[in-house]
Design a protein around this motif. Structure first.
Motif, PDB file in Angstrom:
ATOM      1  N   HIS A 168       0.269  -0.826  -0.672  1.00  0.00           N
ATOM      2  CA  HIS A 168      -0.179  -0.192   0.650  1.00  0.00           C
ATOM      3  C   HIS A 168       1.139   1.252  -0.098  1.00  0.00           C
ATOM      4  N   ILE A 169       1.617   0.806   0.623  1.00  0.00           N
ATOM      5  CA  ILE A 169       2.442   2.462   0.383  1.00  0.00           C
ATOM      6  C   ILE A 169       3.288   2.552  -0.300  1.00  0.00           C
ATOM      7  N   GLU A 170       3.650   1.983  -1.131  1.00  0.00           N
ATOM      8  CA  GLU A 170       4.374   1.830  -2.692  1.00  0.00           C
ATOM      9  C   GLU A 170       3.544   1.887  -3.548  1.00  0.00           C
ATOM     10  N   GLY A 171       2.400   2.015  -3.037  1.00  0.00           N
ATOM     11  CA  GLY A 171       1.245   2.599  -4.217  1.00  0.00           C
ATOM     12  C   GLY A 171       0.876   3.594  -3.967  1.00  0.00           C
ATOM     13  N   HIS A 172       0.735   4.578  -2.680  1.00  0.00           N
ATOM     14  CA  HIS A 172       0.850   5.831  -2.388  1.00  0.00           C
ATOM     15  C   HIS A 172       2.570   6.407  -2.613  1.00  0.00           C
ATOM     16  N   LEU A 173       3.283   6.245  -2.810  1.00  0.00           N
ATOM     17  CA  LEU A 173       4.901   6.564  -2.885  1.00  0.00           C
ATOM     18  C   LEU A 173       4.576   6.755  -4.822  1.00  0.00           C
ATOM     19  N   LEU A 174       4.582   5.771  -5.272  1.00  0.00           N
ATOM     20  CA  LEU A 174       4.634   6.054  -6.545  1.00  0.00           C
ATOM     21  C   LEU A 174       2.943   7.066  -7.620  1.00  0.00           C
ATOM     22  N   SER A 175       2.555   6.827  -6.874  1.00  0.00           N
ATOM     23  CA  SER A 175       1.095   7.967  -6.677  1.00  0.00           C
ATOM     24  C   SER A 175       1.638   8.930  -8.098  1.00  0.00           C
ATOM     25  N   GLY A 233      -2.373   6.443   8.076  1.00  0.00           N
ATOM     26  CA  GLY A 233      -1.720   5.230   9.393  1.00  0.00           C
ATOM     27  C   GLY A 233      -0.117   5.643   9.318  1.00  0.00           C
ATOM     28  N   HIS A 234       0.226   6.886   8.644  1.00  0.00           N
ATOM     29  CA  HIS A 234       1.807   6.348   8.472  1.00  0.00           C
ATOM     30  C   HIS A 234       2.701   7.950   8.136  1.00  0.00           C
ATOM     31  N   THR A 235       3.292   8.225   8.062  1.00  0.00           N
ATOM     32  CA  THR A 235       4.828   9.460   8.088  1.00  0.00           C
ATOM     33  C   THR A 235       5.647   8.666   7.704  1.00  0.00           C
ATOM     34  N   LEU A 236       5.855   8.597   6.531  1.00  0.00           N
ATOM     35  CA  LEU A 236       7.213   7.924   6.280  1.00  0.00           C
ATOM     36  C   LEU A 236       8.304   8.959   4.869  1.00  0.00           C
ATOM     37  N   LEU A 237       9.724   8.612   5.734  1.00  0.00           N
ATOM     38  CA  LEU A 237      10.186   9.585   4.586  1.00  0.00           C
ATOM     39  C   LEU A 237      11.367   8.758   3.571  1.00  0.00           C
ATOM     40  N   PHE A 238      11.529   8.940   2.149  1.00  0.00           N
ATOM     41  CA  PHE A 238      12.270   7.714   1.432  1.00  0.00           C
ATOM     42  C   PHE A 238      13.164   9.243   0.671  1.00  0.00           C
ATOM     43  N   ASP A 239      14.998   7.923   0.784  1.00  0.00           N
ATOM     44  CA  ASP A 239      15.300   8.454  -0.860  1.00  0.00           C
ATOM     45  C   ASP A 239      14.967   7.451  -1.687  1.00  0.00           C
ATOM     46  N   VAL A 240      14.642   7.669  -2.888  1.00  0.00           N
ATOM     47  CA  VAL A 240      14.141   6.751  -3.926  1.00  0.00           C
ATOM     48  C   VAL A 240      15.465   7.088  -5.083  1.00  0.00           C
ATOM     49  N   GLU A 241      15.526   6.201  -5.715  1.00  0.00           N
ATOM     50  CA  GLU A 241      16.760   6.218  -6.796  1.00  0.00           C
ATOM     51  C   GLU A 241      16.393   5.541  -7.997  1.00  0.00           C
ATOM     52  N   GLY A 242      14.952   4.449  -8.337  1.00  0.00           N
ATOM     53  CA  GLY A 242      13.606   4.214  -9.077  1.00  0.00           C
ATOM     54  C   GLY A 242      12.829   3.763  -8.671  1.00  0.00           C
ATOM     55  N   PHE A 243      12.296   2.931  -9.589  1.00  0.00           N
ATOM     56  CA  PHE A 243      10.933   1.886  -8.935  1.00  0.00           C
ATOM     57  C   PHE A 243      11.645   0.910  -8.158  1.00  0.00           C
ATOM     58  N   GLY A 244      11.257   0.708  -7.127  1.00  0.00           N
ATOM     59  CA  GLY A 244      11.890  -0.968  -6.091  1.00  0.00           C
ATOM     60  C   GLY A 244      13.234  -0.892  -5.269  1.00  0.00           C
ATOM     61  N   PRO A 260       0.159  -7.170   7.671  1.00  0.00           N
ATOM     62  CA  PRO A 260      -0.741  -6.039   8.317  1.00  0.00           C
ATOM     63  C   PRO A 260      -0.215  -4.959   8.629  1.00  0.00           C
ATOM     64  N   ASN A 261       1.845  -5.289   9.180  1.00  0.00           N
ATOM     65  CA  ASN A 261       2.623  -4.289   9.851  1.00  0.00           C
ATOM     66  C   ASN A 261       3.367  -3.576   8.266  1.00  0.00           C
ATOM     67  N   PHE A 262       3.727  -2.415   8.282  1.00  0.00           N
ATOM     68  CA  PHE A 262       4.417  -1.994   7.814  1.00  0.00           C
ATOM     69  C   PHE A 262       5.802  -1.972   7.575  1.00  0.00           C
ATOM     70  N   ASP A 263       6.334  -3.118   7.243  1.00  0.00           N
ATOM     71  CA  ASP A 263       7.855  -3.589   7.357  1.00  0.00           C
ATOM     72  C   ASP A 263       9.193  -3.212   6.232  1.00  0.00           C
ATOM     73  N   VAL A 264      10.053  -2.365   6.694  1.00  0.00           N
ATOM     74  CA  VAL A 264      10.623  -1.818   5.299  1.00  0.00           C
ATOM     75  C   VAL A 264      11.350  -3.212   4.541  1.00  0.00           C
ATOM     76  N   ASP A 265      11.653  -4.119   5.216  1.00  0.00           N
ATOM     77  CA  ASP A 265      12.554  -5.271   4.634  1.00  0.00           C
ATOM     78  C   ASP A 265      11.485  -5.778   3.529  1.00  0.00           C
ATOM     79  N   GLY A 266      10.119  -5.842   3.497  1.00  0.00           N
ATOM     80  CA  GLY A 266       9.244  -6.235   3.230  1.00  0.00           C
ATOM     81  C   GLY A 266       9.215  -5.256   2.061  1.00  0.00           C
ATOM     82  N   PHE A 267       9.731  -3.903   2.019  1.00  0.00           N
ATOM     83  CA  PHE A 267       9.121  -3.017   0.975  1.00  0.00           C
ATOM     84  C   PHE A 267       9.280  -3.642  -0.846  1.00  0.00           C
ATOM     85  N   SER A 268      10.910  -3.212  -0.356  1.00  0.00           N
ATOM     86  CA  SER A 268      10.996  -2.747  -1.897  1.00  0.00           C
ATOM     87  C   SER A 268      11.258  -3.998  -2.759  1.00  0.00           C
ATOM     88  N   ALA A 269      11.295  -3.957  -3.986  1.00  0.00           N
ATOM     89  CA  ALA A 269      10.472  -5.514  -4.743  1.00  0.00           C
ATOM     90  C   ALA A 269      12.035  -6.199  -5.014  1.00  0.00           C
TER      91      ALA A 269
END
Ligand code: KG4
Ligand code: ZN
Length: 332
Positions: free
Chosen positions: A109-116, A135-146, A323-332
């Motif tokens: 879900h977070i990736e959905g928001h992030l890419l929108s 539910g979340h307030t997250l700040l990321f440095d994004v290199e590209g998709f994934g 159900p929980n946000f988990d950084v490890d399971g986030f990147s593709a």
């Protein structure tokens, strides 16, 4: 390529069919907000029962004029979110994937928001992304998709949660974010001084519970209804100032000249104006999700799924919800 996506992580029952990165075939969001308003917030069991009731109709509508054989994949939000709500969308998507003989995609879900904010585009440019939702307030440095590196997050309440809780304290209806935004338009943001949580912490972490407590103490002392616009504007300014300052400071530190802001709070008019302003001063560009894609929807899930599909990803049918946000399971 055509993707059907389902989103049931909280109280929106949503489905969408997307062709390529930006050709919207169909897009439906049924908001349960009015059902939950009676309880002053989302009741997970009520959300899941309503998803079960509404989802077949919502899916039926987006599939009008689409043959199931035309789908290249079926996606669903697998987390983060309310467990019993996620289960409904994921089970439906798996069933449809089996029926269509097509791959299943479990989307974060977070990736959905992030890419929108890049909806319709094939390339995700390097940028700093703020995802601010209920539910979340997250700040990321994004290199590209994934490629997402978590820079910081809230230490307590999410920004949207602060909006909703303060709205409740002020006697405003749920969900309170949009209501505070509306009232604040005619208010004076400098009338009351509320705390800016962790403003000087020198990192990318956030905190909104102190601000909420300060509002509670303020409200308990009593206030005139005529002051509501000023209170809303002053509270909103406290949230927006920290979000914008920290996001743009992080962009400078990471050497990024694009900043994206997404999630329900990204719909806030004061946040958007402040971000546009900060971007101008910093020689950067601020990107926001298109109208209707800020709060929860399935089109952003379909867009994220399209990136996964093009990258050759698919997920086994025994993929569980997360159900929980988990950084490890986030990147593709
Ligand atoms: O992204 P979203 O729809 O759901 C989650 O993933 O949590 O975000 C919902 C949150 C709620 O807290 C809602 O009050 C807030 O976004 N929100 C706003 C505005 N519109 C929605 N907050 C501030 N200003 C708005 N205009
Ligand atoms: Zn969301």
């Amino acid at each position: 390529m055509t993707v059907l996506a389902i989103e049931t992580s909280c109280d929106e029952t949503a489905a969408a069919v997307l062709r390529g990165y930006g050709d919207v075939v169909a897009h439906e969001v049924f908001s349960q907000a009015r059902i939950h308003a009676a309880f002053g917030g989302v009741v997970p069991e009520v959300a899941s029962r309503n998803h079960l009731e509404s989802l077949p109709h919502v899916i039926g509508r987006v599939l009008e004029g689409v043959r199931i054989g035309d789908l290249d994949a079926v996606a669903a939000t697998a987390g983060p979110g309310l467990a019993t709500a996620l289960l409904v969308g994921v089970a439906a998507a798996k069933g449809l994937a089996i029926g269509a003989g097509r791959p299943f995609l479990a989307v974060n879900h977070i990736e959905g928001h992030l890419l929108s904010p890049f909806f319709g585009e094939e390339q995700i440019p390097p940028h700093v992304a703020l995802v601010a939702s209920g539910g979340h307030t997250l700040l990321f440095d994004v290199e590209g998709f994934g490629c997402y590196r978590l820079l910081g997050r809230t230490q307590d309440d999410a920004a949207g949660e602060a909006f909703d809780k303060v709205a409740k304290l002020l006697g405003l209806p749920y969900p309170g974010g949009a209501e505070i935004d509306r009232l604040a338009r005619s208010g004076d943001p400098a009338r009351f001084r509320f705390p800016r949580g962790m403003r000087a912490s020198g990192d990318s972490q956030f905190s909104f519970s102190g601000l909420k407590t300060s509002l509670r103490v303020f409200v308990e002392r009593g206030f005139a209804a005529a002051d509501l616009p000023d209170i809303c504007a002053s509270f909103q300014a406290a949230v927006v100032e920290v979000l914008v300052e920290k996001t743009f400071r992080a962009a400078l530190a990471c050497g990024r000249n694009i900043v994206s802001i997404s999630g329900g709070v990204g719909a806030n008019s004061c946040l958007r104006a402040a971000a546009e302003d900060a971007a101008r001063r910093q020689g950067a560009t601020a990107r926001f999700a298109p109208p209707g894609l800020q709060t929860d929807n399935a089109l952003m899930i379909a867009y994220a799924a399209m990136h996964h599909l093009k990258a050759g990803h698919s997920h086994p049918l025994d993929t569980d919800i997360r159900p929980n946000f988990d950084v490890d399971g986030f990147s593709a």
